[in-house]
Write a protein that holds these residues in place. Structure first.
Motif, mmCIF file in Angstrom:
data_model
loop_
_atom_site.group_PDB
_atom_site.id
_atom_site.type_symbol
_atom_site.label_atom_id
_atom_site.label_comp_id
_atom_site.label_asym_id
_atom_site.label_seq_id
_atom_site.Cartn_x
_atom_site.Cartn_y
_atom_site.Cartn_z
ATOM 1 N N ASN A 169 -54.198 -4.658 34.538
ATOM 2 C CA ASN A 169 -53.091 -3.908 34.816
ATOM 3 C C ASN A 169 -52.738 -3.337 36.224
ATOM 4 N N ALA A 170 -53.489 -3.209 37.112
ATOM 5 C CA ALA A 170 -53.481 -2.952 38.464
ATOM 6 C C ALA A 170 -52.966 -4.421 38.913
ATOM 7 N N ILE A 171 -53.399 -5.469 38.736
ATOM 8 C CA ILE A 171 -52.858 -6.572 39.485
ATOM 9 C C ILE A 171 -51.217 -6.673 38.905
ATOM 10 N N ASP A 172 -51.021 -6.634 37.556
ATOM 11 C CA ASP A 172 -49.806 -6.839 37.156
ATOM 12 C C ASP A 172 -48.619 -5.691 37.704
ATOM 13 N N SER A 173 -49.290 -4.873 37.996
ATOM 14 C CA SER A 173 -48.333 -3.765 38.536
ATOM 15 C C SER A 173 -47.765 -4.078 40.050
ATOM 16 N N CYS A 174 -48.392 -5.198 40.574
ATOM 17 C CA CYS A 174 -47.645 -5.610 41.882
ATOM 18 C C CYS A 174 -47.100 -6.833 41.782
ATOM 19 N N PRO A 175 -45.993 -7.045 41.216
ATOM 20 C CA PRO A 175 -45.157 -8.133 40.742
ATOM 21 C C PRO A 175 -44.894 -9.228 42.134
ATOM 22 N N GLU A 176 -44.736 -8.545 43.321
ATOM 23 C CA GLU A 176 -44.410 -9.178 44.796
ATOM 24 C C GLU A 176 -45.873 -9.637 45.170
ATOM 25 N N GLY A 177 -46.938 -9.156 44.894
ATOM 26 C CA GLY A 177 -48.188 -9.375 45.942
ATOM 27 C C GLY A 177 -48.615 -10.852 45.352
ATOM 28 N N SER A 178 -49.378 -11.545 46.761
ATOM 29 C CA SER A 178 -49.858 -12.736 46.142
ATOM 30 C C SER A 178 -51.315 -12.767 46.669
ATOM 31 N N LYS A 179 -51.769 -11.629 47.472
ATOM 32 C CA LYS A 179 -53.195 -11.731 47.884
ATOM 33 C C LYS A 179 -53.793 -10.256 47.500
ATOM 34 N N TYR A 180 -54.930 -10.710 46.572
ATOM 35 C CA TYR A 180 -55.480 -9.415 46.035
ATOM 36 C C TYR A 180 -57.178 -9.529 46.305
ATOM 37 N N LEU A 181 -57.462 -8.386 46.905
ATOM 38 C CA LEU A 181 -58.899 -8.212 47.447
ATOM 39 C C LEU A 181 -59.393 -7.196 46.240
ATOM 40 N N ILE A 182 -60.644 -7.626 45.522
ATOM 41 C CA ILE A 182 -61.228 -6.890 44.706
ATOM 42 C C ILE A 182 -62.785 -6.734 44.987
ATOM 43 N N ASP A 183 -62.931 -5.261 44.845
ATOM 44 C CA ASP A 183 -64.510 -4.837 45.362
ATOM 45 C C ASP A 183 -65.287 -4.584 44.113
ATOM 46 N N GLY A 184 -66.446 -4.938 44.069
ATOM 47 C CA GLY A 184 -67.315 -4.486 43.268
ATOM 48 C C GLY A 184 -67.367 -5.246 41.959
ATOM 49 N N PHE A 185 -66.637 -6.506 41.705
ATOM 50 C CA PHE A 185 -66.598 -7.229 40.656
ATOM 51 C C PHE A 185 -66.384 -8.743 40.946
ATOM 52 N N PRO A 186 -67.209 -9.690 39.856
ATOM 53 C CA PRO A 186 -67.655 -9.405 38.648
ATOM 54 C C PRO A 186 -69.237 -9.116 38.920
ATOM 55 N N ARG A 187 -69.906 -8.181 38.190
ATOM 56 C CA ARG A 187 -71.054 -7.688 38.100
ATOM 57 C C ARG A 187 -72.118 -8.555 37.481
ATOM 58 N N ASN A 188 -71.532 -9.131 36.196
ATOM 59 C CA ASN A 188 -72.444 -9.747 35.464
ATOM 60 C C ASN A 188 -71.551 -11.055 34.814
ATOM 61 N N LEU A 189 -72.077 -11.892 33.896
ATOM 62 C CA LEU A 189 -71.726 -13.039 33.463
ATOM 63 C C LEU A 189 -70.570 -12.638 32.249
ATOM 64 N N ASP A 190 -70.769 -11.583 31.713
ATOM 65 C CA ASP A 190 -69.643 -11.385 30.833
ATOM 66 C C ASP A 190 -68.197 -10.860 31.607
ATOM 67 N N ASN A 191 -68.466 -10.246 32.668
ATOM 68 C CA ASN A 191 -67.433 -10.051 33.655
ATOM 69 C C ASN A 191 -66.431 -11.297 33.929
ATOM 70 N N VAL A 192 -67.417 -12.254 34.303
ATOM 71 C CA VAL A 192 -66.807 -13.626 34.524
ATOM 72 C C VAL A 192 -66.310 -14.241 33.487
ATOM 73 N N ARG A 193 -66.848 -13.981 32.285
ATOM 74 C CA ARG A 193 -66.282 -14.776 30.945
ATOM 75 C C ARG A 193 -65.149 -14.177 30.803
ATOM 76 N N VAL A 194 -64.851 -13.011 30.873
ATOM 77 C CA VAL A 194 -63.639 -12.137 30.364
ATOM 78 C C VAL A 194 -62.388 -12.224 31.408
ATOM 79 N N TRP A 195 -62.926 -12.153 32.781
ATOM 80 C CA TRP A 195 -62.050 -12.588 33.582
ATOM 81 C C TRP A 195 -61.467 -13.826 33.384
ATOM 82 N N ASP A 196 -62.103 -14.954 33.286
ATOM 83 C CA ASP A 196 -61.589 -16.281 33.048
ATOM 84 C C ASP A 196 -60.711 -16.385 31.816
ATOM 85 N N GLU A 197 -61.009 -15.543 30.730
ATOM 86 C CA GLU A 197 -60.271 -15.659 29.743
ATOM 87 C C GLU A 197 -58.752 -14.969 29.730
ATOM 88 N N MET A 198 -58.839 -13.918 30.502
ATOM 89 C CA MET A 198 -57.426 -13.146 30.786
ATOM 90 C C MET A 198 -56.813 -13.190 32.022
#
Ligand code: UP5
Ligand code: MG
Length: 197
Positions: free
Chosen positions: A78-107
């Motif tokens: 939701n946060a990323i989609d709320s910035c239609p013009e942005g092309s560069k995203y810095l994300i702090d504290g993620f992904p913490r585990n394998l499940d995070n990686v898996r769901v990120w890859d899916e979505m």
């Protein structure tokens, strides 16, 4: 026509390694970078009284446990989609585990390309001292010795293997974080220059 992929850099490191500090310093120099902290998004959602997930998030954070991946990744999406013009995203504290990686890859893997993972490497005793000191004023329910032990344990068990995975994919950039913050920042800025951010 296919839309250009958004570029993402993840920032990992143990509790107190300086993720938030380094991200804030970096975005102060680079107004084109959109910045989201997974922990901050979760803490905001917990504070949102109309959120059904609030109580669960509160309970898990206060115990030093990870929140289910679907919750975290939805907040990030939701946060990323709320910035239609942005092309560069810095994300702090993620992904913490394998499940995070898996769901990120899916979505998000169809709209985002991960440039690298910045890893702030810091000895546990230094991180411990920093957090105990910060805990005097932070108001964070997880900034106390007991919960901190759990945060370190989960970091070593679940997050360190993710850091290693980025290394195997040659997508890891490690910085020694046990130095003055300006020194760490200079090195961090150099890494972002390399990818022309
Ligand atoms: N400080 C910073 N750099 C310094 C330096 N070079 N020299 C001296 N002092 C330095 O820094 C911590 C303290 O150290 C500050 O006082 C700072 O001034 C000083 P900070 O930049 O805040 O470190 P940071 O790595 O951001 O530490 P933080 O406590 O935020 O790390 P956590 O990883 O524990 O916290 P986060 O917010 O990411 O996650 C919290 C919880 O949310 C998790 O435990 C989990 O329950 C949940 N969560 C999930 O479930 N999933 C997620 O994807 C993300 C979070
Ligand atoms: Mg932080």
């Amino acid at each position: 026509t296919k839309k250009a992929l958004k570029e993402v850099v993840f920032v990992l490191g143990g509790p107190g390694s300086g993720k938030g500090t380094q991200c804030e310093l970096l975005i102060a120099q680079n107004p084109n970078i959109k910045f989201f902290s997974a922990g901050d998004l979760l803490r905001a959602e917990r504070a949102n009284k109309s959120s059904k997930q609030g109580a669960l998030i509160n309970d898990l954070i206060s115990k030093g446990e990870f929140v289910p991946a679907s919750i975290t990744v939805n907040l990030l999406k939701n946060a990323i989609d709320s910035c239609p013009e942005g092309s560069k995203y810095l994300i702090d504290g993620f992904p913490r585990n394998l499940d995070n990686v898996r769901v990120w890859d899916e979505m998000l893997s169809s709209s985002c390309s991960v440039k690298f993972c910045l890893f702030l490497d810091c000895p546990e005793n230094v991180m411990m001292e920093r957090i105990i000191e910060r805990g005097k004023t932070s108001g964070r329910t997880d900034d106390n010795r007991e919960v901190l032990k759990k945060r370190f344990k989960n970091y070593v068990k679940d997050t360190v293997p993710i850091v290693r995975k980025f290394g195997e994919q040659e997508k890891l950039k490690k910085v020694e974080a046990d130095r003055p913050m300006e020194v760490v920042q200079r090195e961090v800025q150099g890494l972002f220059k390399e990818i022309e951010w």
